[in-house]
Scaffold this motif. Structure first.
Motif, mmCIF file in Angstrom:
data_model
loop_
_atom_site.group_PDB
_atom_site.id
_atom_site.type_symbol
_atom_site.label_atom_id
_atom_site.label_comp_id
_atom_site.label_asym_id
_atom_site.label_seq_id
_atom_site.Cartn_x
_atom_site.Cartn_y
_atom_site.Cartn_z
ATOM 1 N N GLU A 178 0.972 -1.143 -0.203
ATOM 2 C CA GLU A 178 -0.020 0.078 0.188
ATOM 3 C C GLU A 178 0.710 1.340 -0.075
ATOM 4 N N VAL A 179 1.819 1.391 0.895
ATOM 5 C CA VAL A 179 2.672 2.450 1.065
ATOM 6 C C VAL A 179 3.681 2.658 -0.268
ATOM 7 N N THR A 180 4.105 1.635 -1.093
ATOM 8 C CA THR A 180 4.639 1.791 -1.966
ATOM 9 C C THR A 180 4.190 2.238 -3.130
ATOM 10 N N GLU A 181 2.681 1.811 -3.315
ATOM 11 C CA GLU A 181 1.914 2.482 -4.307
ATOM 12 C C GLU A 181 1.744 3.824 -4.271
ATOM 13 N N ILE A 182 1.439 4.470 -2.949
ATOM 14 C CA ILE A 182 1.124 5.934 -2.681
ATOM 15 C C ILE A 182 2.681 6.536 -3.151
ATOM 16 N N ALA A 183 3.810 5.860 -2.701
ATOM 17 C CA ALA A 183 5.091 6.527 -2.995
ATOM 18 C C ALA A 183 5.450 6.660 -4.507
ATOM 19 N N LYS A 184 4.998 5.485 -5.134
ATOM 20 C CA LYS A 184 5.055 5.373 -6.785
ATOM 21 C C LYS A 184 4.016 6.749 -7.222
ATOM 22 N N PHE A 185 2.939 6.826 -6.815
ATOM 23 C CA PHE A 185 2.134 7.743 -7.342
ATOM 24 C C PHE A 185 2.935 9.175 -7.299
ATOM 25 N N LEU A 186 3.208 9.585 -6.033
ATOM 26 C CA LEU A 186 3.887 10.760 -5.830
ATOM 27 C C LEU A 186 5.174 11.217 -6.752
ATOM 28 N N LEU A 187 5.926 9.934 -7.038
ATOM 29 C CA LEU A 187 6.928 9.993 -7.868
ATOM 30 C C LEU A 187 6.365 10.474 -9.477
ATOM 31 N N GLU A 188 5.192 9.855 -9.716
ATOM 32 C CA GLU A 188 4.704 9.954 -11.173
ATOM 33 C C GLU A 188 4.101 11.295 -11.316
ATOM 34 N N VAL A 189 3.728 11.918 -10.099
ATOM 35 C CA VAL A 189 3.274 13.245 -10.218
ATOM 36 C C VAL A 189 4.364 14.340 -10.237
ATOM 37 N N GLU A 190 5.446 13.852 -9.679
ATOM 38 C CA GLU A 190 6.687 14.745 -10.016
ATOM 39 C C GLU A 190 7.328 14.768 -11.398
ATOM 40 N N GLY A 191 6.668 13.569 -12.146
ATOM 41 C CA GLY A 191 7.180 13.480 -13.453
ATOM 42 C C GLY A 191 8.173 12.314 -13.745
ATOM 43 N N VAL A 192 8.528 11.749 -12.802
ATOM 44 C CA VAL A 192 9.476 10.479 -12.937
ATOM 45 C C VAL A 192 8.640 9.413 -13.337
ATOM 46 N N ASP A 193 9.126 8.890 -14.538
ATOM 47 C CA ASP A 193 8.622 7.866 -15.445
ATOM 48 C C ASP A 193 9.258 6.509 -15.123
ATOM 49 N N LEU A 194 8.504 5.641 -14.148
ATOM 50 C CA LEU A 194 9.155 4.401 -13.578
ATOM 51 C C LEU A 194 8.637 3.491 -14.752
#
Length: 229
Positions: A178-194
């Motif tokens: 759950e927390v990893t999904e939230i962290a990845k979403f915040l990175l995507e909002v910042e513009g990080v394309d994982l």
């Protein structure tokens, strides 16, 4: 990943509609979200009394540093209001929107001699769509320090929970997902394309560390019980 982007909807909130015209919207949003840390508006000699900048004018483009003009973070929340982003973060993390944004800016505008806090503060509205006011260098440093303190405390809280035996291995795995999904979403909002490979690699590293934490804490508790017998 669960799509969280609807949380960043546009439009004025109740807090914005009822706030005094002269009130600092950052302070109102933080107060509503339970953030009691002081918000320091830009009052230093570099920004106080500055003429309003006309975004459509050529002079405005010349006044904004080139690296600020090219800054491409947070574009996915161009239409979001500050308090919408703040509410999203406060429901899922310990940090506020200003702390999150400024921590990212301090990481991106770090040079060999330090962080360009004056540049960040003077150009904050240009750098982050949901920030509407400039900040003093002192306010930038304050927000960065608050972010670091909260990450350190939340990390200690989580590790204690993981090591204490309060949760089963399955419960910790679910929590980590759950927390990893939230962290990845915040990175995507910042513009990080994982990429998928990067996501899987990060998840495996985290899972590996958590397995080591669980094993070490189990061994420690068993040793303590043996000593007591």
């Amino acid at each position: 990943m669960t799509d969280e982007s609807d949380e960043f909807e546009t439009g004025a909130s109740d807090a914005e509609e009822t706030a005094r015209p002269d009130a600092d919207p950052r302070a109102a949003a933080d107060e509503a979200a339970g953030d009691t840390e002081p918000v320091d508006p830009a009052t230093d000699s570099e920004t106080a009394g500055a003429e309003p900048r006309d975004d459509a004018g050529a002079d405005a483009d010349d006044a904004v540093p080139e690296d600020v003009q090219k800054y491409a973070r947070f574009k996915k929340v161009d239409g979001a209001q500050y308090d919408r982003v703040n509410d999203f973060l406060r429901e899922r993390t310990y940090v506020t929107a200003r702390e999150w944004a400024i921590a990212r800016l301090c990481a991106d505008f770090r040079t060999e001699t330090g962080v360009e806090m004056t540049k960040i503060g003077n150009n904050l509205p240009e750098l982050v769509p949901f920030m509407t006011d400039t900040y003093t260098p002192q306010a930038v440093n304050q927000a960065r320090s608050a972010f670091r303190d909260k990450v350190r405390k939340s990390g200690a809280t989580f590790l204690y929970g993981a090591m204490s035996g309060f949760f089963t291995a399955e419960e910790l795995d679910e929590m980590m997902y759950e927390v990893t999904e939230i962290a990845k979403f915040l990175l995507e909002v910042e513009g990080v394309d994982l990429s998928v490979e990067e996501e899987l690699e990060a998840e495996e590293r985290i899972s590996s560390v958590m397995r080591e934490v669980r094993e070490a804490s189990t061994e420690l508790r068993q040793e303590e019980l043996s000593d007591e017998e």
